[in-house]
Design a protein around this motif. Structure first.
Motif, PDB file in Angstrom:
ATOM      1  N   ASP B 205       0.821  -1.198   0.000  1.00  0.00           N
ATOM      2  CA  ASP B 205       0.000   0.000   0.000  1.00  0.00           C
ATOM      3  C   ASP B 205       0.858   1.252   0.000  1.00  0.00           C
ATOM      4  OD1 ASP B 205      -2.618  -0.897  -0.059  1.00  0.00           O
ATOM      5  OD2 ASP B 205      -2.460  -1.574   2.010  1.00  0.00           O
ATOM      6  N   ALA B 206       0.213   2.373  -0.350  1.00  0.00           N
ATOM      7  CA  ALA B 206       0.953   3.620  -0.515  1.00  0.00           C
ATOM      8  C   ALA B 206       1.755   3.999   0.729  1.00  0.00           C
ATOM      9  CB  ALA B 206      -0.006   4.743  -0.874  1.00  0.00           C
ATOM     10  N   THR B 207       1.143   3.839   1.913  1.00  0.00           N
ATOM     11  CA  THR B 207       1.850   4.274   3.113  1.00  0.00           C
ATOM     12  C   THR B 207       3.052   3.380   3.413  1.00  0.00           C
ATOM     13  OG1 THR B 207       0.155   3.056   4.292  1.00  0.00           O
ATOM     14  CG2 THR B 207      -0.041   5.427   4.269  1.00  0.00           C
ATOM     15  N   ARG B 210       6.073   3.935   0.889  1.00  0.00           N
ATOM     16  CA  ARG B 210       6.930   5.047   1.282  1.00  0.00           C
ATOM     17  C   ARG B 210       7.948   4.602   2.330  1.00  0.00           C
ATOM     18  NH1 ARG B 210       8.309   9.967   0.013  1.00  0.00           N
ATOM     19  NH2 ARG B 210       7.125   9.036  -1.685  1.00  0.00           N
ATOM     20  N   ARG B 211       7.483   3.858   3.358  1.00  0.00           N
ATOM     21  CA  ARG B 211       8.397   3.482   4.443  1.00  0.00           C
ATOM     22  C   ARG B 211       9.468   2.504   3.959  1.00  0.00           C
ATOM     23  NH1 ARG B 211       3.651   2.265   8.114  1.00  0.00           N
ATOM     24  NH2 ARG B 211       2.731   4.337   8.272  1.00  0.00           N
ATOM     25  N   GLU B 214      12.066   4.389   2.171  1.00  0.00           N
ATOM     26  CA  GLU B 214      12.952   5.084   3.103  1.00  0.00           C
ATOM     27  C   GLU B 214      13.977   4.139   3.721  1.00  0.00           C
ATOM     28  OE1 GLU B 214      10.054   7.051   5.476  1.00  0.00           O
ATOM     29  OE2 GLU B 214       9.905   8.714   4.041  1.00  0.00           O
ATOM     30  N   HIS B 231       8.657   1.786 -11.763  1.00  0.00           N
ATOM     31  CA  HIS B 231       7.946   2.492 -12.823  1.00  0.00           C
ATOM     32  C   HIS B 231       7.478   3.846 -12.324  1.00  0.00           C
ATOM     33  CE1 HIS B 231       4.773   0.636 -10.406  1.00  0.00           C
ATOM     34  NE2 HIS B 231       4.046   1.670 -10.780  1.00  0.00           N
ATOM     35  N   PRO B 234       7.983   9.726  -9.520  1.00  0.00           N
ATOM     36  CA  PRO B 234       7.883  10.595  -8.348  1.00  0.00           C
ATOM     37  C   PRO B 234       8.288   9.882  -7.059  1.00  0.00           C
ATOM     38  CG  PRO B 234       5.887  10.750  -9.665  1.00  0.00           C
ATOM     39  CD  PRO B 234       6.707   9.656 -10.249  1.00  0.00           C
ATOM     40  N   LEU B 235       7.941   8.608  -6.946  1.00  0.00           N
ATOM     41  CA  LEU B 235       8.250   7.870  -5.720  1.00  0.00           C
ATOM     42  C   LEU B 235       9.752   7.729  -5.517  1.00  0.00           C
ATOM     43  CD1 LEU B 235       7.094   6.084  -3.339  1.00  0.00           C
ATOM     44  CD2 LEU B 235       7.492   4.155  -4.859  1.00  0.00           C
ATOM     45  N   ASP B 238      12.358  10.885  -4.974  1.00  0.00           N
ATOM     46  CA  ASP B 238      12.455  11.460  -3.646  1.00  0.00           C
ATOM     47  C   ASP B 238      13.575  10.857  -2.813  1.00  0.00           C
ATOM     48  OD1 ASP B 238      11.660  13.128  -1.649  1.00  0.00           O
ATOM     49  OD2 ASP B 238      10.364  11.602  -0.740  1.00  0.00           O
ATOM     50  N   VAL B 280      -0.582  16.251  -8.894  1.00  0.00           N
ATOM     51  CA  VAL B 280      -0.375  16.711  -7.529  1.00  0.00           C
ATOM     52  C   VAL B 280      -0.916  18.127  -7.340  1.00  0.00           C
ATOM     53  CG1 VAL B 280       1.351  17.283  -5.800  1.00  0.00           C
ATOM     54  CG2 VAL B 280       1.604  15.217  -7.173  1.00  0.00           C
TER      55      VAL B 280
ATOM     56  N   GLU C  48      -6.713   1.807   1.687  1.00  0.00           N
ATOM     57  CA  GLU C  48      -5.655   0.847   1.429  1.00  0.00           C
ATOM     58  C   GLU C  48      -6.245  -0.498   1.039  1.00  0.00           C
ATOM     59  OE1 GLU C  48      -2.436   1.183   4.300  1.00  0.00           O
ATOM     60  OE2 GLU C  48      -2.091   2.894   3.000  1.00  0.00           O
ATOM     61  N   ARG C 218      -7.592  12.851  -5.510  1.00  0.00           N
ATOM     62  CA  ARG C 218      -7.715  14.268  -5.212  1.00  0.00           C
ATOM     63  C   ARG C 218      -7.859  15.080  -6.497  1.00  0.00           C
ATOM     64  NH1 ARG C 218      -2.881  16.616  -1.812  1.00  0.00           N
ATOM     65  NH2 ARG C 218      -1.747  16.109  -3.704  1.00  0.00           N
ATOM     66  N   ALA C 256       1.743  10.143   3.233  1.00  0.00           N
ATOM     67  CA  ALA C 256       2.457   9.253   2.326  1.00  0.00           C
ATOM     68  C   ALA C 256       2.696   9.905   0.984  1.00  0.00           C
ATOM     69  CB  ALA C 256       1.684   7.952   2.143  1.00  0.00           C
ATOM     70  N   GLU C 260       6.144  13.369  -1.948  1.00  0.00           N
ATOM     71  CA  GLU C 260       6.631  13.114  -3.297  1.00  0.00           C
ATOM     72  C   GLU C 260       6.962  14.430  -3.967  1.00  0.00           C
ATOM     73  OE1 GLU C 260       4.041  10.535  -5.546  1.00  0.00           O
ATOM     74  OE2 GLU C 260       4.349   9.008  -4.018  1.00  0.00           O
ATOM     75  N   VAL C 262       7.677  16.595  -6.962  1.00  0.00           N
ATOM     76  CA  VAL C 262       7.648  16.747  -8.408  1.00  0.00           C
ATOM     77  C   VAL C 262       7.754  18.219  -8.691  1.00  0.00           C
ATOM     78  CG1 VAL C 262       6.404  14.677  -9.080  1.00  0.00           C
ATOM     79  CG2 VAL C 262       5.145  16.641  -8.272  1.00  0.00           C
TER      80      VAL C 262
END
Lengths: 360, 342, 273
Positions: B205-207, B210-211, B214, B231, B234-235, B238, B280, C48, C218, C256, C260, C262
């Motif tokens: 999942d997205a959250t 990210r972890r 990191e 792919h 943006p992810l 960072d 975004v 999720e 969003r 999360a 990012e 951009v």
């Protein structure tokens, strides 16, 4: 889709020698079965009791060291010093081998009566390329007619088993619930009983003196009755996973009725399995028929099937004295082997993993 | 150990006191499928990139762009139908890309992390047992106690809570994110200098994504070289130091992550960044798009493969793939419209 | 005007039963969802994996029967309708699924796939259906010649256009989009999003846009609902939810994606390199 598959199969044939020979064997065997009357020199029941267990005749092309038309010798029955029956060539008597000769009448493709044979030696002599049986009938002719039974019983049987297996498996997997329970318990009952005993029991439930045509269809029904169960179980499993696919959800949103979803969305997508299943289970039908006929419960003399031809080979002394009577077994072996090789190739071809590697 | 003749990086931190140790250098790597046959095609063409210790480099591109194959080629894992060419330098050792010796690097020199951790962990064994096997094979650790201590330490390093308890658990007792961490710990068991991660977060999942990203950054900061395949520009932008952008087998841009996002050079990268930032920012009624379809590598247009979709197409784009140029210091790009003719 | 309304909608899956068939273990995949959707509106549902958003979509589409609760479409209650009565509703209520390679039957041609709804739900003649299929293909930007192709001959983006055309030819009023871009290549996603916007404006469609990607939701939605463990914990106009998240889960999701970087949105910070 289908054309692409056929093309891939064709390519596979040319890179895999085993596969190519299996395909060639099967094609030849089916051609022989289809044109049995034409390729065999005699009718399957044309007997000559004076030539019981006549050995295979050689085709000679030389006579007195000179090249001549292909011919066979005349043999006569004598006894050797141990009083064993032996056939010895008669000097000077030869029968020319001719193509397209007239002989016994047969029904060509079930359409018309015909008496033309691919080859023969005419009325005056006899040709036994693969030897003769106890009643002097040509084994080659009987094997050719036997192919009609043995090579088709698998196809028809598998077709029936597929019909039931796919429909019941599809329904079972798609609906689930009590329908699933009923169908699955039935398959289990069929699968609990050892196949061969079920075969014998079912055969015993019907009169032993039926004519061969009825017995032929009856054997097919018995064999498919045993065969559909395992197929239905696997198809159910596949449908269980397929019905969770998004295209089934999509079909329901588009208003597709259950019948359409089962027959057009679910079952065709199990093709990769059931095509392979079919080709691999055909040998089982051939062997099942052979076993029944060998025990005298299947196709009855004078009709021929590869199984009842082997009845003659049930005694070891007969095999020692007349080894050619085992030849029907060789044909069973070739047919079963070929179906297995083709089935293996189809499995490789239709394997979804294969799909992935070819699309990299 | 002798250092390969590393070129000093011509960017902002190039003046750092300590020269970073180069642990991987890929030179003109090509991967061709079905070579010699009528359906032969190149899935990767002349890829060049390098990784220094303590750096995280991401290879980014769409499906079929050759990013995964380039990574697999580094350890000799390309499919049998593929033929690799080029030079791969691991530390001080140089290999032909077709060499079978590359396979021996797996585990000890290069750790690998795959997309779906459940397929890489054996569901029948506890983590302890899986680590023990790997440690015995890769490091000759025979003692159970010692193996257990090392695995607890590794699990701790990848941020699994209560590692001394986790080590007794089976894969199914872990959540998706924990499994992926355990998988990373297993990849570190051979003390590799380079970690290759192939889309390690797509199943998450997205959250969590990210972890886990990191965590890779943290491992790089501890001195490991990390090669990330993804792919999602943006992810990875960072957390990475450099990003290599691939399109249909070709490397179109290779530069520092922040520059690639803030001032992308190649029109393809520009298109990707424009769509992503429009999503975004959310201030346009429609998203900027790259028109057309992603070509499959066996039906790639000639010249620069991006030219049918490119807003800045020149005539020569149709016939010749542009040579690499450096329009901005530290950014290598292959585009005729970015000074490819200099 | 309200197009869709659900009241206390729930779906519980029985995982295990005791000897007498009474449920002992129940998964509450959707557990009491109330939502409303106005005409020409886009409602985003974000959460999720495992939060129940796909189950909710399937309840609204009546692929699953709800355990309790009501669904009203256009003023008519549809949750208890039989398959037969649903046939009147289905054309109005369509869906686009996540993975176009999974949602198209690999053994149907593109034309057959797009025409499937017309075949089951309308009495159009063969020629009329063909015309509608071609119209639909043209509208989503597919060349007419691929009507005889199979899904595997198409790219991912083209396949998803097929999925959209298939829903569109029935002239629906509400389309449920279940992760419509998450299986697509990055450069294709934006094309599909724009296409969905265009189609909405042309046909006065309403969308329920389901995704795990908060950034995308969003951008797309007029209103957002955040789903956690089978419930919608927070729902409101997009701006309110994003700027003043009330639920911790919403905050976690926002965190999360917030980092990012951009172009244009980058908070600066030291570049590594």
């Amino acid at each position: 889709m289908l054309r692409r598959r056929l093309r891939q199969f064709w390519d596979m044939c040319w890179t895999n020698g085993f596969l190519l020979s299996a395909v060639v064997c099967l094609t030849l065997l089916y051609l022989v079965a289809l044109f049995a009357g034409f390729v065999s020199p005699y009718h399957y029941d044309n007997e000559d009791r004076t030539r019981s267990y006549h050995p295979p005749t050689r085709i000679h092309v030389f006579d007195d060291g000179r090249l001549t038309r292909p011919h066979v010798r005349e043999y006569e029955l004598t006894f050797d010093e141990d009083y064993r029956r032996v056939f010895v060539p008669v000097e000077g008597v030869r029968h020319d081998l001719r193509l397209f000769v007239r002989g016994d009448t047969y029904s060509f493709l079930g359409l018309l009566e015909w008496d033309l044979h691919l080859f023969g030696v005419g009325e005056e002599g006899r040709i036994y390329l693969l030897g003769a049986d106890s009643r002097g009938r040509d084994l080659l002719s009987r094997i050719a007619y036997g192919a009609q039974v043995s090579m088709t019983i698998g196809l028809v049987g598998v077709a029936i088993a597929l019909l039931f297996g796919l429909l019941l498996g599809g329904i079972s997997g798609y609906y689930g619930g009590w329908i699933d329970t009923v169908i699955q318990r039935s398959t289990e009952i069929i699968m609990i009983i050892p196949g061969f005993f079920l075969l014998l029991a079912l055969r015993a439930a019907f009169p032993p003196d039926w004519d061969s045509i009825r017995v032929y269809f009856f054997i097919i029904v018995i064999l498919s009755f045993i065969g559909w169960a395992s197929l239905a179980r696997v198809i159910r499993g596949m449908v269980l996973s397929l019905r969770e696919k998004e295209f089934v959800a999509a079909a329901r949103v588009l208003g597709a009725p259950d019948r359409f979803i089962i027959t057009r969305h679910l079952i065709p997508n199990t093709a990769s399995y059931f095509v392979v299943y079919a080709s691999i289970s055909i040998p089982g039908y051939i062997l099942g028929e052979s076993a029944l006929s060998l025990l005298g419960l299947g196709i009855q003399d004078p009709h021929a099937s590869w199984g009842n031809l082997l009845q003659e080979a049930m005694s070891i002394t007969q095999i020692q004295l007349h080894p050619w009577i085992l030849l029907p077994g060789f044909f069973i072996f070739v047919a079963v082997m070929s179906f297995n090789i083709v089935g293996d190739a189809l499995r490789d071809l239709l394997d979804p993993q294969q799909e992935v590697t070819t699309t990299i | 150990m002798s250092l390969p003749n590393a070129q000093p990086e011509n960017n902002a931190s190039g003046a750092a006191a300590e020269e970073p140790r180069r642990i991987l250098e890929v030179r003109n790597l090509s991967v061709e499928f079905y070579p010699g046959s009528t359906r032969a095609f190149h899935a990767v063409v002349d890829a060049n990139f390098e990784i220094e210790a303590g750096k995280m480099v991401s290879v980014v591109g769409e499906s079929g762009c050759g990013k995964t194959l380039s990574a697999l080629a580094l350890v000799g894992l390309t499919p049998p139908a593929a033929r690799c060419r080029g030079t791969i330098v691991h530390g001080s050792r140089s290999f032909e890309a077709s060499s079978s010796a590359l396979a021996r690097l797996r585990g000890r020199d290069v750790g690998m992390v795959f997309q779906e951790p459940m397929t890489a962990l054996n569901p029948l064994f506890s983590l302890d047992r899986q680590f023990r096997e790997v440690l015995r094979y890769l490091r000759g650790v025979e003692d159970r106690k010692e193996a257990r201590d090392i695995s607890t330490e590794l699990l701790d390093r990848v941020g699994l809570d209560r590692p001394e308890r986790r080590v007794n658990q089976f894969p199914h007792q872990l959540s998706g994110g924990q499994r992926q961490r355990a998988m990373i710990a297993l990849a570190l068991a051979g003390e590799p200098s380079l970690l290759i991660a192939d889309e390690p977060t797509t199943a998450l999942d997205a959250t969590l994504e990210r972890r886990v990203m990191e965590l890779f950054r943290k491992l790089a900061d501890e001195g490991l070289g990390v090669l990330m395949i993804s792919h999602d520009l943006p992810l990875v932008a960072d957390v990475s130091d450099r990003v290599v952008v691939m399109y249909s087998g070709y490397t179109v841009e290779n530069g520092p992550a922040h520059q690639l996002v803030d001032a992308p050079q190649h029109p393809y990268t520009r298109g990707l960044v424009a769509s992503a930032s429009a999503i975004v920012l959310g201030d346009t009624p429609r998203l900027p798009v790259i028109p057309g379809e992603v070509p499959s590598p066996d039906r790639r247009p000639g010249g620069c493969p991006f030219h049918p979709r490119c807003p800045e197409k020149l005539d020569r784009c149709e016939s010749e793939f542009p040579p690499e140029s450096e329009p901005v210091a530290g950014v290598r790009t292959a585009c005729w419209a970015r000074g490819g003719d200099q | 005007m309200t197009l869709l309304r659900t009241i206390d909608l729930a779906k519980h899956f029985v995982l295990d039963t005791d000897m007498r068939g009474r449920p002992t273990e129940v998964e509450k995949a959707v557990d009491g969802v109330d939502l409303t959707l106005a005409e020409n509106e886009i409602l985003g549902l974000v959460g999720e994996s495992g939060c129940g958003k796909t189950t909710l979509a399937r309840l609204l589409l009546r692929i699953l029967r709800p355990t309790r609760g009501e669904v009203h479409l256009d003023g008519r209650r549809i949750d208890h309708l039989s398959e037969r009565s649903l046939r009147e509703i289905r054309p109005k209520l369509q869906a686009v699924f996540q993975d176009p390679s999974e949602s198209l039957n690999p053994r149907f041609t593109i034309g057959e796939s797009i025409g499937e709804g017309l075949r089951h739900l309308t009495d159009l003649s063969h020629d009329e259906s063909r015309r509608r299929v071609h119209e639909g293909m043209e509208r989503v930007g597919l060349p007419a010649r691929i009507a005889d192709h199979y899904p595997h001959q198409l790219s991912g983006g083209q396949r998803q256009r097929v999925g959209i055309a298939r829903a569109l030819v029935l002239r629906p009023r509400l389309v449920i989009l279940d992760e419509p871009t998450s299986a697509l290549d990055v450069s294709i996603q934006a094309q599909i999003i724009n296409l969905l916007f265009d189609l909405k404006d042309e046909n006065r469609l309403s969308y329920i846009f389901i995704s795990h990607d908060l950034n995308l939701v969003r951008y797309v939605s007029d209103r957002i609902g955040v789903m956690v463990a089978g419930r919608i914990v927070e729902m409101g106009p997009t701006r309110d939810v994003v700027e003043n998240p009330e639920h911790t889960e919403t905050r976690t999701l926002l965190e999360a994606v917030a980092r990012e970087r951009v172009a244009g949105s980058a908070p600066g910070g030291p570049g590594r390199g």
